[in-house]
Scaffold this motif. Sequence first.
Motif, PDB file in Angstrom:
ATOM      1  N   ASP A 161      -2.407   9.355 -22.558  1.00 42.20           N
ATOM      2  CA  ASP A 161      -1.409   9.549 -23.617  1.00 42.20           C
ATOM      3  C   ASP A 161      -0.317   8.495 -23.434  1.00 42.20           C
ATOM      4  OD1 ASP A 161       0.723  10.353 -25.165  1.00 42.20           O
ATOM      5  OD2 ASP A 161       0.534  12.485 -24.685  1.00 42.20           O
ATOM      6  N   LEU A 162      -0.258   7.562 -24.372  1.00 41.94           N
ATOM      7  CA  LEU A 162       0.711   6.464 -24.256  1.00 41.94           C
ATOM      8  C   LEU A 162       2.138   6.993 -24.179  1.00 41.94           C
ATOM      9  CD1 LEU A 162       1.114   3.291 -24.411  1.00 41.94           C
ATOM     10  CD2 LEU A 162       1.555   3.627 -26.825  1.00 41.94           C
ATOM     11  N   GLN A 163       2.347   8.186 -24.768  1.00 39.68           N
ATOM     12  CA  GLN A 163       3.717   8.702 -24.844  1.00 39.68           C
ATOM     13  C   GLN A 163       4.088   9.607 -23.665  1.00 39.68           C
ATOM     14  OE1 GLN A 163       3.895  10.369 -28.809  1.00 39.68           O
ATOM     15  NE2 GLN A 163       3.193   8.458 -29.735  1.00 39.68           N
ATOM     16  N   ALA A 164       3.242   9.647 -22.634  1.00 40.44           N
ATOM     17  CA  ALA A 164       3.531  10.555 -21.513  1.00 40.44           C
ATOM     18  C   ALA A 164       3.146   9.913 -20.175  1.00 40.44           C
ATOM     19  CB  ALA A 164       2.811  11.881 -21.713  1.00 40.44           C
ATOM     20  N   ASP A 165       3.781   8.818 -19.838  1.00 40.19           N
ATOM     21  CA  ASP A 165       3.569   8.125 -18.568  1.00 40.19           C
ATOM     22  C   ASP A 165       2.081   7.866 -18.276  1.00 40.19           C
ATOM     23  OD1 ASP A 165       3.812   6.947 -16.148  1.00 40.19           O
ATOM     24  OD2 ASP A 165       4.826   8.614 -15.157  1.00 40.19           O
ATOM     25  N   PRO A 166       1.471   7.011 -19.079  1.00 37.07           N
ATOM     26  CA  PRO A 166       0.019   6.813 -18.956  1.00 37.07           C
ATOM     27  C   PRO A 166      -0.424   6.280 -17.592  1.00 37.07           C
ATOM     28  CG  PRO A 166       0.997   5.186 -20.431  1.00 37.07           C
ATOM     29  CD  PRO A 166       2.049   6.197 -20.159  1.00 37.07           C
ATOM     30  N   PHE A 167       0.441   5.505 -16.944  1.00 36.14           N
ATOM     31  CA  PHE A 167       0.009   4.938 -15.662  1.00 36.14           C
ATOM     32  C   PHE A 167      -0.164   6.040 -14.614  1.00 36.14           C
ATOM     33  CE2 PHE A 167       0.337   2.487 -11.715  1.00 36.14           C
ATOM     34  CZ  PHE A 167      -0.704   1.599 -11.963  1.00 36.14           C
ATOM     35  N   THR A 168       0.786   6.973 -14.595  1.00 37.92           N
ATOM     36  CA  THR A 168       0.670   8.099 -13.660  1.00 37.92           C
ATOM     37  C   THR A 168      -0.549   8.951 -14.009  1.00 37.92           C
ATOM     38  OG1 THR A 168       3.043   8.095 -13.455  1.00 37.92           O
ATOM     39  CG2 THR A 168       1.934  10.060 -12.660  1.00 37.92           C
ATOM     40  N   THR A 212       3.669   0.108 -34.593  1.00 38.09           N
ATOM     41  CA  THR A 212       3.871  -1.199 -33.941  1.00 38.09           C
ATOM     42  C   THR A 212       4.730  -1.054 -32.679  1.00 38.09           C
ATOM     43  OG1 THR A 212       5.614  -1.547 -35.543  1.00 38.09           O
ATOM     44  CG2 THR A 212       3.539  -2.703 -35.939  1.00 38.09           C
ATOM     45  N   GLY A 213       5.628  -0.063 -32.680  1.00 37.16           N
ATOM     46  CA  GLY A 213       6.442   0.180 -31.473  1.00 37.16           C
ATOM     47  C   GLY A 213       5.531   0.530 -30.301  1.00 37.16           C
ATOM     48  N   SER A 214       4.533   1.376 -30.569  1.00 32.03           N
ATOM     49  CA  SER A 214       3.627   1.769 -29.472  1.00 32.03           C
ATOM     50  C   SER A 214       2.739   0.601 -29.061  1.00 32.03           C
ATOM     51  CB  SER A 214       2.778   2.991 -29.821  1.00 32.03           C
ATOM     52  OG  SER A 214       2.821   3.342 -31.141  1.00 32.03           O
ATOM     53  N   ASP A 215       2.485  -0.319 -30.013  1.00 34.06           N
ATOM     54  CA  ASP A 215       1.693  -1.498 -29.642  1.00 34.06           C
ATOM     55  C   ASP A 215       2.399  -2.289 -28.543  1.00 34.06           C
ATOM     56  OD1 ASP A 215      -0.229  -0.864 -31.447  1.00 34.06           O
ATOM     57  OD2 ASP A 215       0.405  -2.292 -32.977  1.00 34.06           O
ATOM     58  N   GLU A 216       3.746  -2.355 -28.652  1.00 34.25           N
ATOM     59  CA  GLU A 216       4.501  -3.083 -27.621  1.00 34.25           C
ATOM     60  C   GLU A 216       4.374  -2.376 -26.273  1.00 34.25           C
ATOM     61  OE1 GLU A 216       8.509  -3.669 -29.062  1.00 34.25           O
ATOM     62  OE2 GLU A 216       7.708  -4.558 -30.917  1.00 34.25           O
ATOM     63  N   ASP A 217       4.447  -1.048 -26.280  1.00 31.97           N
ATOM     64  CA  ASP A 217       4.283  -0.287 -25.025  1.00 31.97           C
ATOM     65  C   ASP A 217       2.885  -0.506 -24.456  1.00 31.97           C
ATOM     66  OD1 ASP A 217       6.777   0.701 -25.503  1.00 31.97           O
ATOM     67  OD2 ASP A 217       6.085   2.603 -26.355  1.00 31.97           O
ATOM     68  N   PHE A 218       1.927  -0.612 -25.368  1.00 30.36           N
ATOM     69  CA  PHE A 218       0.536  -0.819 -24.917  1.00 30.36           C
ATOM     70  C   PHE A 218       0.407  -2.154 -24.183  1.00 30.36           C
ATOM     71  CE2 PHE A 218      -3.723  -2.571 -25.721  1.00 30.36           C
ATOM     72  CZ  PHE A 218      -4.484  -1.625 -25.056  1.00 30.36           C
ATOM     73  N   VAL A 219       1.068  -3.192 -24.737  1.00 26.57           N
ATOM     74  CA  VAL A 219       0.996  -4.518 -24.100  1.00 26.57           C
ATOM     75  C   VAL A 219       1.596  -4.461 -22.687  1.00 26.57           C
ATOM     76  CG1 VAL A 219       1.857  -6.890 -24.235  1.00 26.57           C
ATOM     77  CG2 VAL A 219       0.981  -5.763 -26.291  1.00 26.57           C
ATOM     78  N   VAL A 220       2.713  -3.768 -22.553  1.00 27.52           N
ATOM     79  CA  VAL A 220       3.356  -3.641 -21.240  1.00 27.52           C
ATOM     80  C   VAL A 220       2.415  -2.919 -20.271  1.00 27.52           C
ATOM     81  CG1 VAL A 220       5.294  -2.583 -20.003  1.00 27.52           C
ATOM     82  CG2 VAL A 220       5.666  -3.630 -22.250  1.00 27.52           C
ATOM     83  N   GLY A 227      -6.755  -6.213 -13.935  1.00 22.38           N
ATOM     84  CA  GLY A 227      -7.873  -6.178 -12.983  1.00 22.38           C
ATOM     85  C   GLY A 227      -8.702  -4.914 -12.988  1.00 22.38           C
ATOM     86  N   ASP A 228      -8.203  -3.836 -13.612  1.00 28.55           N
ATOM     87  CA  ASP A 228      -8.968  -2.582 -13.613  1.00 28.55           C
ATOM     88  C   ASP A 228      -9.844  -2.471 -14.860  1.00 28.55           C
ATOM     89  OD1 ASP A 228      -6.325  -1.141 -11.866  1.00 28.55           O
ATOM     90  OD2 ASP A 228      -8.401  -1.186 -11.172  1.00 28.55           O
ATOM     91  N   CYS A 229     -10.340  -1.260 -15.120  1.00 29.86           N
ATOM     92  CA  CYS A 229     -11.201  -1.051 -16.299  1.00 29.86           C
ATOM     93  C   CYS A 229     -10.475  -1.478 -17.583  1.00 29.86           C
ATOM     94  CB  CYS A 229     -11.572   0.418 -16.415  1.00 29.86           C
ATOM     95  SG  CYS A 229     -12.621   0.968 -15.076  1.00 29.86           S
ATOM     96  N   PRO A 230     -11.231  -1.925 -18.592  1.00 30.90           N
ATOM     97  CA  PRO A 230     -10.585  -2.381 -19.828  1.00 30.90           C
ATOM     98  C   PRO A 230      -9.813  -1.270 -20.543  1.00 30.90           C
ATOM     99  CG  PRO A 230     -12.925  -2.922 -19.796  1.00 30.90           C
ATOM    100  CD  PRO A 230     -12.678  -2.045 -18.628  1.00 30.90           C
ATOM    101  N   LEU A 231      -8.689  -1.634 -21.143  1.00 25.25           N
ATOM    102  CA  LEU A 231      -7.881  -0.671 -21.905  1.00 25.25           C
ATOM    103  C   LEU A 231      -8.055  -0.924 -23.392  1.00 25.25           C
ATOM    104  CD1 LEU A 231      -5.530  -1.511 -19.363  1.00 25.25           C
ATOM    105  CD2 LEU A 231      -4.757   0.566 -20.449  1.00 25.25           C
ATOM    106  N   LEU A 232      -8.209   0.148 -24.145  1.00 20.58           N
ATOM    107  CA  LEU A 232      -8.302   0.024 -25.598  1.00 20.58           C
ATOM    108  C   LEU A 232      -7.238   0.899 -26.232  1.00 20.58           C
ATOM    109  CD1 LEU A 232     -12.118   0.573 -26.256  1.00 20.58           C
ATOM    110  CD2 LEU A 232     -10.928  -1.554 -25.824  1.00 20.58           C
ATOM    111  N   PRO A 233      -6.515   0.363 -27.223  1.00 24.89           N
ATOM    112  CA  PRO A 233      -5.547   1.220 -27.916  1.00 24.89           C
ATOM    113  C   PRO A 233      -6.266   2.071 -28.964  1.00 24.89           C
ATOM    114  CG  PRO A 233      -5.520  -0.979 -28.857  1.00 24.89           C
ATOM    115  CD  PRO A 233      -6.563  -0.993 -27.769  1.00 24.89           C
TER     116      PRO A 233
END
Length: 329
Positions: A161-168, A212-220, A227-233
Amino acid sequence: MPTNLPPDYFDAEKRYREAEGIAEKIACLEEMLSIVPKHKGTDHLRADLRRQLAKLKSDHEAHKKHGSHASAFHIEKEGAGQVVLVGLTNAGKSTLVAALTNAEPEVSPAPHTTWKPTPGMLKIENIQVQLVDTPPLDAEYTDPGVFDLVRRADLVLVVLDLQADPFTQYETTLAMLQAHRIALYQPGKIPETSEKLTCIPALLLVNKCDDTGSDEDFVVLCELFEGDCPLLPIAALSGRYFDRLGPRLLEALDVIRVYAKPPGREADLETPFVLKRGSTVTDLARKIHRDFFEHLKAARVWGSSSFEGQLVQRDYLLQDGDIVELRTS
Ligand SMILES: Nc1nc2c(ncn2[C@@H]2O[C@H](COP(=O)(O)OP(=O)(O)OP(=O)(O)O)[C@@H](O)[C@H]2O)c(=O)[nH]1
Ligand SMILES: [Mg+2]
């Protein structure tokens, strides 16, 4: 425990504690859930109740049927590959499966909605791929069946979920899979085999890329993931980026489509045979019919890496889109 619960709730809870059978406990929990008023102060309580309900329901399923093959988590594979969606609660797994396939899993803003897997078929060009929705991964309780499903999958989609700390979320998912001896790898980059780990190819689907705002978060986020598995929005609710998913799934499943041509007739281009990349004419013959496999002499191939109707041997490496006429004499 919220203080503003109605007396009915405590009655139902008492009956729940005293209940002996699973079915009775399930009924009491469902009653408790229906009584709890819905507001912020009861979020935790409702999530807890749903988690307990999910566990009881899956235990109940397992009791009803015998043996692991009859478990709700043993989903027969269909189509060109089985793609299992996993992730933490509320990532949008069910929304995705409901939007992309014919299946209708329940979707809700409340956590722990899904308690059993649901398969659905996604049409990509002229083939079908099976998507499987699963209950959430949760540190306190995750049905072990989810890990069995992942081990058998042809491909895993980790839904974040891009809106809920996706890295964690990603780190938590990876740690939980690892605790069950499952490792994910980038499709096409097959790791060295290890007896200790089951390695499954995976893509990371970053959901709720609504604008488009979330697209910017996706780029970050992509920069963090180097280096990890591919990410798709993707955005399950609006269908944004759905068009990108199909080709990536086919590529990640590493399959090719070939068309059989009966002698003297046209090939049926609507219904391909789906084979693993690296398959030969012999593999196609085996897939079509045992007789073909046993009596196969050679084949003629029309495709990108052969000239029109080229005569080839049994070990000829097939390419995506090849049309093949098998020769048994
Ligand atoms: N803004 C936004 N919300 C979404 C999107 N996809 C799903 N949601 C919302 O997220 C919430 C959770 O969706 P679900 O599909 O039930 O999530 P889940 O991952 O299946 O949750 P569990 O079954 O608990 O594991 C719902 O309120 C959905 O409407 C999206 O693309 N954008
Ligand atoms: Mg769900």
